[in-house]
Write a protein that holds these residues in place. Sequence first.
Motif, short mmCIF file in Angstrom:
data_model
loop_
_atom_site.label_atom_id
_atom_site.label_comp_id
_atom_site.label_asym_id
_atom_site.label_seq_id
_atom_site.Cartn_x
_atom_site.Cartn_y
_atom_site.Cartn_z
N ALA A 1 -6.93 12.90 14.12
CA ALA A 1 -7.09 11.66 14.88
C ALA A 1 -5.73 10.99 14.99
N VAL A 2 -4.82 11.65 15.71
CA VAL A 2 -3.47 11.15 15.86
C VAL A 2 -3.43 10.15 17.01
N GLU A 3 -2.64 9.10 16.88
CA GLU A 3 -2.45 8.15 17.98
C GLU A 3 -1.98 8.93 19.19
N PHE A 4 -2.53 8.62 20.39
CA PHE A 4 -2.39 9.51 21.55
C PHE A 4 -0.92 9.70 21.95
N GLU A 5 -0.14 8.64 22.02
CA GLU A 5 1.25 8.83 22.45
C GLU A 5 2.03 9.66 21.44
N SER A 6 1.75 9.50 20.17
CA SER A 6 2.42 10.34 19.16
C SER A 6 2.07 11.81 19.38
N SER B 1 -0.52 17.34 12.86
CA SER B 1 0.28 16.11 12.83
C SER B 1 1.49 16.25 11.89
N HIS C 1 -6.74 16.59 21.19
CA HIS C 1 -5.99 15.35 20.96
C HIS C 1 -6.71 14.46 19.95
N CYS C 2 -7.96 14.73 19.70
CA CYS C 2 -8.67 14.32 18.48
C CYS C 2 -9.78 15.34 18.31
N GLY D 1 -12.85 4.84 23.22
CA GLY D 1 -11.88 5.30 22.23
C GLY D 1 -12.49 6.05 21.08
N LYS E 1 -5.06 7.12 29.22
CA LYS E 1 -4.31 8.09 28.44
C LYS E 1 -3.24 8.77 29.30
#
Length: 401
Positions: free
Chosen positions: A293-298, A268, A285-286, A326, A337
């Motif tokens: 545990a990054v926000e998915f769109e980021s 990240s 993606h996590c 989630g 997603k």
Amino acid sequence: MSLSFPVDTVLAILQRFPRPADELEQQALARLKTLDAQEADSLWEQLCLRVLLNPVYLEALWPDACSQHPEMRQLIQRLKERLWVPDAREQAENDSAQWVLEQGDAGQHDTLMQRLLSYLKNGNPNGGAPFAFLARYYTWRDVVVTQLVAPERTELTDRIFGLLDMQNKQWGKPYCGGYAYQGYARVGIAGVKPTEERLEGYGFMPWLNGDMSVLEIGCNNGFMAIELAGRAGIVDAVEYNPFLVEIGRITAEALALDNVSFQVADFSNWMPARRYDVVLSFANHCTIDGNLAVEFESFVAKLWGLTQDGGWLLFESHNVFGAGTGAAGDDGDLDRKFDIMECYFELQDSKMTRAFVPSHDIDKLFVVLRRRPQVLASVQRSMNLGEARKRYAYQGEPFSC
């Protein structure tokens, strides 16, 4: 020293969960069937010395005995103290020779080796904590295979298990009961996910070429990145766990590879020096250990920024049969997603891939995507998770171009 190799028992253990595509394992099975008694017993003595005088293997193969019995804890401490001093190590080995002779006798009731072999031959892989049985099973399998047919790999294997031991004690939340998540038949590590067999199933290896740059996000112990380096021009691999990165580095060094680079970094925050032709995000993606545990769109937006114009994203899911709430590791909401993903990348194809180990593993969805020239504000999603998780073959030929 005089010990007898329990060939039939070891054969039965290795055949419980076979890896037919693993050439070293097949060679080991063939050799076990043709060993003469004298050669077999000599090999067994070497193997017993290797595991019974190595604190790492003692704790990995006999965890209960090591934690419950004071004399085992004292032995381990003595071995650790004397490990690096040649004269002291030799003296420790001499002092322990009778103990190895006794505990390495698989024919005597209640010796360490008899208990281990009985457990591995008859134990329930679903019993106890996740991967508790399989971690011991595959550790033993790796030791036996390298001892039998790849003695030149024993030093590397021992170093790899030493780093896994350090990870278990210092990192927290290790995958797979402390055993290797990625395997590499080339060096004698079975792993939960065998790298060569896994890559063959994805089908993209023949498509890679020496002009391509590749990034692997969350490379784990680096075996996949190393195998990719045999085809691609440049492979960069990023992993947050320093112990796993070191496994990748020492393995690449042992194989004399100079076009694969490992970096310890939190993805990240990591800033690359280049963009890549191919980006791999395999269940990253996590992460189950909670370290990403990054926000998915980021996460997806960063993947888009890392990929060359017209470049490729190879994406592997977590559990697509999950509830879709989630939670970490739950990709039951992958349609939602992909409402986001397909604004950045165009879906090319997908297929399910089967689990490799007999328990605590799941089938995964593997997705081939291509970078869009521009990010779209909205898009008609092509992914249909309900249909995708039924298919175990590509609908087309995603790597034919």
